[in-house]
Enzyme design. Structure first.
Site, PDB file in Angstrom:
ATOM      1  N   TYR A  31     -14.352  -5.527   4.099  1.00  0.00           N
ATOM      2  CA  TYR A  31     -12.967  -5.936   3.816  1.00  0.00           C
ATOM      3  C   TYR A  31     -12.712  -7.259   4.531  1.00  0.00           C
ATOM      4  CZ  TYR A  31      -7.961  -6.212   3.325  1.00  0.00           C
ATOM      5  OH  TYR A  31      -6.694  -6.648   3.011  1.00  0.00           O
ATOM      6  N   LYS A  91      -4.921 -11.813  13.564  1.00  0.00           N
ATOM      7  CA  LYS A  91      -4.500 -10.575  14.250  1.00  0.00           C
ATOM      8  C   LYS A  91      -4.229 -10.784  15.746  1.00  0.00           C
ATOM      9  CE  LYS A  91      -6.574  -7.411  10.921  1.00  0.00           C
ATOM     10  NZ  LYS A  91      -5.535  -6.640  10.284  1.00  0.00           N
ATOM     11  N   TYR A 106       0.768  -1.250   0.000  1.00  0.00           N
ATOM     12  CA  TYR A 106       0.000   0.000   0.000  1.00  0.00           C
ATOM     13  C   TYR A 106       0.797   1.296   0.000  1.00  0.00           C
ATOM     14  CZ  TYR A 106      -3.735  -3.211   1.332  1.00  0.00           C
ATOM     15  OH  TYR A 106      -4.603  -4.248   1.383  1.00  0.00           O
ATOM     16  N   ASP A 162     -16.546 -12.856  10.425  1.00  0.00           N
ATOM     17  CA  ASP A 162     -15.119 -12.602  10.254  1.00  0.00           C
ATOM     18  C   ASP A 162     -14.669 -11.733  11.425  1.00  0.00           C
ATOM     19  OD1 ASP A 162     -12.630 -11.651   9.675  1.00  0.00           O
ATOM     20  OD2 ASP A 162     -13.091 -10.976   7.642  1.00  0.00           O
TER      21      ASP A 162
END
Ligand code: PMP
Length: 421
Positions: free
Chosen positions: A142, A263, A15, A234
């Site tokens: 996302y 995460k 990114y 999610d």
């Protein structure tokens, strides 16, 4: 040459590189909520790096447990073999999750946890001989950057180049009092084609910390169950305390069929993905005459070191001190949100648990990589704070060990930025 100069010669970053001319900051060590650069400058990590370091950096307890595991068993093939860290982690994770979750499938990160979830559903319907290949997702979602995860993420600049290669996805608006019955009808009309419904429960992180009501999500997920459509929560981002409870799904009555984690799972120390599912889904694969397996496996599946890191992170996560720290952050954020009310530069302040988002007024510059975003990012960086705005949205989601002093400094720097930029 500095670390950052050497990096620029050889590394392609995700990114950032092509949008900002600035060289990456070379980080040499971390401790608590801070990371330090080559000159010893401290940066308070206000976003837990990429939303992962829930216990801060280089936590000595996790480090010790990882070192111990490294000396005992570093890796073993997970097809046909098993080991203590994987089994213990699965047992302890399932004990924390909604009671219908029964089986743990290991993978490598958040995107792969999502890939596995989608493949479980798609292969389930294939095994049944039903043509359910459409997936239901929210606009602006996302779920990751691999192809399947990207396909169920909202269409944007991220996906334009791959548009023709992506799954058949029906994107719907986030549910509200006004559109809930329309959304239910839409789902009913499509039900014979829908394999599953994937959601980021309560907070759409990458879309800009968009928060929405648990009650309407509950309603939609329940409706999917009635229509025979699998639900996937999610929780890659929302899991492990972010929303104030252990998992965002704990705010719901509906128990999802499948859940995805990564995460915070290892406290941000190691890459690990987990997909959990109900006994019903698992049994369906066992009883199928044709396949009898889920066609998915990673070389590093259930890596013992990553599992040991996750176990250590879970030891810390379940301590009363962490629960208190989460509540302390929730309360401080709430006070800060009150202080910001009515500021002329602010469009909206929103909070769910330990996540607070401040939406800046943009004026005419509404692009994602706007000058405003760059100015804010640089402003916070020079003040020694890692805050990476999503467009015009500045958000804080700190490690739970952050001190009140560090939090206060982040808040006051944001207030100064509001008066300056
Ligand atoms: N799902 C959600 C909700 C996420 O926020 C992310 C990452 N931001 C992912 C999946 C993908 O995780 P990873 O970057 O580990 O592949």
């Amino acid at each position: 040459m500095t670390l950052s100069e050497r990096d620029l010669k050889v590394i392609w970053h995700p990114y950032t590189q092509m949008q900002t001319a600035a060289a990456p900051v070379g980080i040499v060590r971390g401790e608590g909520a801070c990371v330090y650069d080559e000159d010893g400058k401290c940066y308070i990590d206000a976003i837990s790096s990429w939303w992962v370091n829930i216990h801060g950096h280089a936590h000595p307890y996790i480090a010790a447990k990882v070192a111990e595991q490294l000396k005992t068993l570093e890796h073993v093939i997970f097809a046909g073999f098993t080991h203590e860290p994987a089994v213990e982690l699965a047992e302890r994770l399932l004990a924390l999750l909604p009671s219908n979750q029964a089986k743990v499938f290991y993978s490598d990160n958040g995107s792969t946890a999502v890939e596995v979830a989608l493949k479980m559903c798609l292969q389930y319907w294939y095994n049944k001989g039903e043509q359910r290949t459409k997936i239901l997702a929210f606009k602006n979602a996302y779920h990751g950057d691999t192809f399947g995860a990207m396909a169920v993420s909202g269409r944007s600049a991220f996906t334009n180049a791959f548009e023709k290669l992506l799954f058949d996805v029906e994107f719907i608006d986030l549910p509200t009092a006004d559109n809930i019955s329309e959304l239910r009808s839409k789902i009913s009309a499509l039900s014979s084609q829908l394999a599953c419904f994937i959601v980021e429960p309560l907070v759409q992180g990458s879309a800009g910390m968009i928060m929405y009501e648990a009650a309407y999500l509950d309603d939609l997920m329940q409706h999917c169950r009635e229509e025979g459509i699998f639900t996937i929560a999610d929780e890659v981002f929302t899991g492990f305390g972010r929303t104030g409870k252990n998992f965002a799904s704990d705010h719901l009555q509906h128990q999802p069929d499948i859940m995805c984690f990564s995460k915070g799972l290892t406290g941000g120390t190691m890459a690990l993905g987990v997909t959990t599912c109900t006994q019903y889904i698992y049994d369906a694969f066992l009883s199928d005459d044709r396949l009898k397996t889920l066609f998915h496996g990673h070389s590093f599946t259930a890596n013992p070191i990553a599992c040991a890191a996750a176990l250590a992170s879970m030891d810390l996560f379940t301590q009363p001190e962490t629960v208190q720290n989460i509540q302390r952050i929730v309360d401080h954020h709430r006070e800060f949100a009150m202080k910001l009310q009515g500021h002329p530069r602010i469009k909206e302040v929103r909070q769910t648990g330990t996540i607070i988002a401040i939406e800046w007024e943009t004026g005419n510059d509404t692009s994602y990589f706007s000058n405003l975003r760059d100015s804010l990012y640089q402003y916070f960086l020079s003040a020694g704070i890692i805050l990476r705005p999503l467009g015009n949205i500045v958000y804080i989601l700190p490690p739970y060990c952050i001190t009140n002093e560090q939090l206060g400094y982040i808040y006051s720097t944001i207030q100064q930025a509001l008066d300056t930029i």
